[in-house]
Design a protein around this motif. Structure first.
Motif, PDB file in Angstrom:
ATOM      1  N   GLY A  34       0.797  -1.219   0.000  1.00 42.97           N
ATOM      2  CA  GLY A  34       0.000   0.000   0.000  1.00 42.97           C
ATOM      3  C   GLY A  34       0.827   1.266   0.000  1.00 42.97           C
ATOM      4  N   ALA A  35       0.138   2.383  -0.194  1.00 44.06           N
ATOM      5  CA  ALA A  35       0.801   3.674  -0.372  1.00 44.06           C
ATOM      6  C   ALA A  35       1.570   4.119   0.861  1.00 44.06           C
ATOM      7  CB  ALA A  35      -0.241   4.732  -0.752  1.00 44.06           C
ATOM      8  N   ALA A  36       1.037   3.868   2.055  1.00 43.29           N
ATOM      9  CA  ALA A  36       1.698   4.353   3.270  1.00 43.29           C
ATOM     10  C   ALA A  36       3.044   3.671   3.477  1.00 43.29           C
ATOM     11  CB  ALA A  36       0.797   4.136   4.484  1.00 43.29           C
ATOM     12  N   ARG A  37       3.071   2.349   3.358  1.00 45.27           N
ATOM     13  CA  ARG A  37       4.335   1.628   3.532  1.00 45.27           C
ATOM     14  C   ARG A  37       5.274   1.851   2.348  1.00 45.27           C
ATOM     15  NH1 ARG A  37       0.706  -2.441   5.723  1.00 45.27           N
ATOM     16  NH2 ARG A  37       1.280  -3.012   7.863  1.00 45.27           N
ATOM     17  N   ASP A  38       4.705   1.952   1.157  1.00 50.51           N
ATOM     18  CA  ASP A  38       5.529   2.015  -0.051  1.00 50.51           C
ATOM     19  C   ASP A  38       6.315   3.313  -0.151  1.00 50.51           C
ATOM     20  OD1 ASP A  38       6.515   1.098  -2.536  1.00 50.51           O
ATOM     21  OD2 ASP A  38       4.976   2.217  -3.610  1.00 50.51           O
ATOM     22  N   VAL A  39       5.695   4.441   0.160  1.00 55.35           N
ATOM     23  CA  VAL A  39       6.400   5.711  -0.050  1.00 55.35           C
ATOM     24  C   VAL A  39       6.356   6.682   1.131  1.00 55.35           C
ATOM     25  CG1 VAL A  39       6.220   5.654  -2.560  1.00 55.35           C
ATOM     26  CG2 VAL A  39       4.394   6.715  -1.239  1.00 55.35           C
ATOM     27  N   ILE A  40       5.335   6.619   1.992  1.00 59.32           N
ATOM     28  CA  ILE A  40       5.290   7.605   3.078  1.00 59.32           C
ATOM     29  C   ILE A  40       6.307   7.264   4.155  1.00 59.32           C
ATOM     30  CG2 ILE A  40       3.894   8.602   4.915  1.00 59.32           C
ATOM     31  CD1 ILE A  40       1.501   8.526   3.157  1.00 59.32           C
ATOM     32  N   GLN A  41       6.403   5.975   4.531  1.00 56.37           N
ATOM     33  CA  GLN A  41       7.331   5.592   5.602  1.00 56.37           C
ATOM     34  C   GLN A  41       8.763   5.969   5.273  1.00 56.37           C
ATOM     35  OE1 GLN A  41       9.743   2.838   5.384  1.00 56.37           O
ATOM     36  NE2 GLN A  41      10.471   3.328   7.451  1.00 56.37           N
ATOM     37  N   ALA A  90       0.156  10.461  -0.326  1.00 54.37           N
ATOM     38  CA  ALA A  90       0.748   9.735  -1.445  1.00 54.37           C
ATOM     39  C   ALA A  90      -0.360   8.936  -2.101  1.00 54.37           C
ATOM     40  CB  ALA A  90       1.858   8.803  -0.964  1.00 54.37           C
ATOM     41  N   ALA A  91      -0.371   8.902  -3.429  1.00 53.91           N
ATOM     42  CA  ALA A  91      -1.478   8.232  -4.107  1.00 53.91           C
ATOM     43  C   ALA A  91      -1.117   7.885  -5.537  1.00 53.91           C
ATOM     44  CB  ALA A  91      -2.725   9.121  -4.099  1.00 53.91           C
ATOM     45  N   LYS A  92      -1.841   6.905  -6.057  1.00 52.86           N
ATOM     46  CA  LYS A  92      -1.768   6.541  -7.466  1.00 52.86           C
ATOM     47  C   LYS A  92      -3.053   6.949  -8.172  1.00 52.86           C
ATOM     48  CE  LYS A  92       1.501   2.712  -7.030  1.00 52.86           C
ATOM     49  NZ  LYS A  92       2.547   3.418  -7.799  1.00 52.86           N
ATOM     50  N   ARG A  93      -2.954   7.037  -9.502  1.00 55.32           N
ATOM     51  CA  ARG A  93      -4.067   7.436 -10.366  1.00 55.32           C
ATOM     52  C   ARG A  93      -4.598   8.824 -10.005  1.00 55.32           C
ATOM     53  NH1 ARG A  93      -3.400   5.115 -15.002  1.00 55.32           N
ATOM     54  NH2 ARG A  93      -3.838   2.875 -15.114  1.00 55.32           N
ATOM     55  N   MET A  94      -3.671   9.742  -9.759  1.00 58.51           N
ATOM     56  CA  MET A  94      -4.028  11.140  -9.581  1.00 58.51           C
ATOM     57  C   MET A  94      -4.077  11.843 -10.960  1.00 58.51           C
ATOM     58  SD  MET A  94      -4.131  11.960  -6.153  1.00 58.51           S
ATOM     59  CE  MET A  94      -5.330  10.630  -6.191  1.00 58.51           C
ATOM     60  N   PRO A  95      -4.602  13.052 -11.031  1.00 65.22           N
ATOM     61  CA  PRO A  95      -4.677  13.734 -12.333  1.00 65.22           C
ATOM     62  C   PRO A  95      -3.323  13.991 -12.972  1.00 65.22           C
ATOM     63  CG  PRO A  95      -6.160  14.756 -10.766  1.00 65.22           C
ATOM     64  CD  PRO A  95      -5.333  13.784  -9.987  1.00 65.22           C
ATOM     65  N   ARG A  96      -2.274  14.137 -12.160  1.00 62.76           N
ATOM     66  CA  ARG A  96      -0.954  14.361 -12.732  1.00 62.76           C
ATOM     67  C   ARG A  96       0.121  13.853 -11.775  1.00 62.76           C
ATOM     68  NH1 ARG A  96       1.290  19.961 -11.217  1.00 62.76           N
ATOM     69  NH2 ARG A  96       2.798  19.451 -12.825  1.00 62.76           N
ATOM     70  N   ARG A  97       1.311  13.672 -12.321  1.00 60.02           N
ATOM     71  CA  ARG A  97       2.447  13.210 -11.535  1.00 60.02           C
ATOM     72  C   ARG A  97       3.172  14.423 -10.963  1.00 60.02           C
ATOM     73  NH1 ARG A  97       7.862  12.418 -13.760  1.00 60.02           N
ATOM     74  NH2 ARG A  97       9.160  11.237 -12.294  1.00 60.02           N
ATOM     75  N   VAL A  98       3.312  14.436  -9.647  1.00 57.26           N
ATOM     76  CA  VAL A  98       4.005  15.550  -9.012  1.00 57.26           C
ATOM     77  C   VAL A  98       4.429  15.149  -7.600  1.00 57.26           C
ATOM     78  CG1 VAL A  98       1.847  16.565  -8.138  1.00 57.26           C
ATOM     79  CG2 VAL A  98       3.869  18.012  -8.393  1.00 57.26           C
ATOM     80  N   THR A  99       5.618  15.564  -7.228  1.00 59.33           N
ATOM     81  CA  THR A  99       6.062  15.467  -5.844  1.00 59.33           C
ATOM     82  C   THR A  99       6.545  16.843  -5.422  1.00 59.33           C
ATOM     83  OG1 THR A  99       6.776  13.168  -6.111  1.00 59.33           O
ATOM     84  CG2 THR A  99       7.641  14.366  -4.221  1.00 59.33           C
ATOM     85  N   GLU A 100       6.018  17.348  -4.309  1.00 59.18           N
ATOM     86  CA  GLU A 100       6.369  18.693  -3.880  1.00 59.18           C
ATOM     87  C   GLU A 100       6.218  18.841  -2.375  1.00 59.18           C
ATOM     88  OE1 GLU A 100       3.528  21.273  -5.908  1.00 59.18           O
ATOM     89  OE2 GLU A 100       2.249  21.268  -4.125  1.00 59.18           O
TER      90      GLU A 100
END
Length: 511
Positions: free
Chosen positions: A255-262, A360-370
């Protein structure tokens, strides 16, 4: 002395210091995987193309495929031509190919690891790698224990030796909770010294993330407002416009929390919020990050300040796409989240009362990290109501990807009006401001591993502290035992993600 500008043995990003490591062999487990094909192998070639690999270098691939070295060389060549950042040069690749070897075997194969030991003995002699070995575990976390145990059992690592040396690189996630992270650390530390363990978080190798430190500590303009007196709240976002692709076997249950937030986002939080280190040496930088993470905690109300979602069918990039539960390899009743958001509070003098929101999420309208620092509103606006549009808060935004840069949002007077104020953005873009192209994150990190240079790698204490923040949230979601809230692909997430901020009087910034 040779001019550093023309000396190919100096890193173009550092004109003062030579950045070429000593002789070594890099053993890559999972060399046929997607990460190796698209990122790691091209990064190694790009280092060679920039003159940053030592003459005594070998790359040994380990995998299940029944390949000989010639077939492996063809595979590496195809990967490099398709994904390398720098132009393909036949003479550079020929030199790199001299050190390529492939060993066929499974993670539990005694014969495979005996063949690996023989191969390393051969390349030490043929390539002059002098017994220095890097073991790169580009494999699913379930395989870490097996590989590390096999390295110990077949005497491929000597923990008591510093010359020659052995190092291990571990890809995230580092465990799936605090308890498993501690178990993994015990296994790794039983075979490798702590200074020889490199936990890869490729976000920390990105130029923009490193520039965050320069922005903060080289500019009095920003550091003086980097506190609770001026910052209202902080938003850290990693949005992807893609689904899970072919990663069902890895992603489901993670999932998103373990994959990228941690890892990614909590490391970003630490760099954004930590105090100034006395230097950027590894120990000093690590000490400040650890102090910050120790002061950070999950929200008091997990019900009000966490959100969990799962994308459903919708539109992305003008195409109709599947929902998560319809993806190949995903169980129809999976409760794995593809959207995770929550509030983090920091109990120290600088940030008391300032909420940090991570999503953190997948299938958002656009790719962005900020990372967006949203400023407190001006205490007094001496304008008539009809003189201004609805002003937003001043914001300082650090774009990590895809368009690396910094943006500053502030109010400005509209031309040809008495005093009409409108929000405008001052934009700095790395791609247009510097002639040199930025190296890929993996180039910097692989080079640092071979150099034994650890500042950009999280140590185990940081990993534990990150799990201590995340575990209460994961436990709360597990206890609920409910399906994550649905959100249509191509939208900005479930309603609970929006209301989480609205309860505090804020809204998500639209990237």
């Amino acid at each position: 002395m040779t001019d550093s500008v023309t000396n190919p043995l100096r890193d173009a990003t550092d004109r003062r210091l030579p950045r070429v490591p000593g002789p070594c062999a890099l053993v890559m487990f999972g060399v046929t995987g997607d990460l190796a094909q698209k990122k790691l192998l091209p990064a190694i070639y790009d280092l060679a193309n920039r003159g940053l690999l030592p003459p005594g270098f070998a790359l040994v691939g380990y995998g299940r495929r029944d390949w000989d070295t010639e077939q492996f060389t063809d595979y590496v060549s195809e990967s490099v031509k398709a994904h390398a950042r720098t132009p393909f040069r036949a003479e550079v690749f020929r030199q790199l190919a001299e050190g390529l070897r492939f060993v066929s075997g499974a993670f539990d194969s005694a014969e495979g690891f005996e063949a690996l030991r023989s191969t390393l003995t051969e390349v030490d002699a043929a390539q002059g790698t002098e017994g220095n070995h890097v073991f790169y575990l580009s494999i699913p976390p379930a395989g870490f224990d097996q590989v590390i145990e096999q390295l110990r059992r077949h005497s491929l690592v000597d923990k008591t030796s510093t010359r020659p040396w052995s190092r291990v690189v571990i890809e995230k996630p580092f465990g799936h909770d605090l308890a498993s992270a501690r178990e993994l650390e015990q296994r790794v530390s039983s075979v490798f010294n702590s200074n020889d363990v490199f936990r890869i978080d490729h976000y920390l190798g990105k130029e923009t993330v490193q520039n965050l430190l320069a922005l903060r500590f080289a500019n009095q303009l920003f550091e003086s407002i980097w506190n609770r007196n001026y910052v209202s709240h902080v938003q850290i976002t990693m949005a992807e416009d893609i689904g899970i692709g072919g990663r069902a076997g890895y992603y489901d249950g993670i999932g998103a929390a373990r994959d990228v937030i941690q890892n990614h986002l909590l490391q970003l939080l630490a760099l954004v919020a930590m105090e100034e280190p006395t230097s950027f040496e590894a120990g000093n930088l690590r000490a400040e990050k650890e102090k910050l993470l120790a002061a950070a905690r999950a929200p008091r109300s997990l019900k009000s300040h966490t959100a969990r979602g799962q994308y459903t069918a919708g539109w992305a990039g003008g195409e109709r796409v599947k929902g998560y539960l319809q993806e190949d390899g995903i169980p129809h009743d999976s409760q794995t989240e593809t959207y995770a958001a929550f509030r983090v509070d920091i109990d120290n003098r600088r940030w008391a009362g300032v909420p940090f929101y991570l999503r953190a999420a997948k299938r958002m309208p656009r790719r962005v990290t900020e990372v967006a620092l949203m400023m407190q509103p001006a205490p007094h606006l001496p304008f008539h109501l009809n003189d201004t549009e609805q002003l937003g808060a001043n914001a300082l935004v650090l774009r990590i990807q895809p368009d690396e840069g910094v943006a500053l949002r502030f109010g400005a007077k509209v031309p040809a009006t008495p005093m009409e104020i409108r929000d405008v953005t001052m934009d700095f873009n790395y791609g247009t401001s510097f002639a040199e192209s930025s190296p890929e994150a993996y180039e910097r990190l692989i080079l640092d591993v071979m150099l034994g240079d650890p500042p950009l790698f999280p140590q185990h204490t940081e990993v534990e502290l990150s799990w201590k923040i995340l575990d209460p949230i994961l436990d709360y979601w597990a206890d609920k035992n409910t399906q994550p809230e649905g959100y249509a692909a191509g939208t900005w997430g479930p309603p609970s993600g929006k209301t989480m901020l609205e309860r505090d009087g804020f809204v998500w910034r639209r990237p």
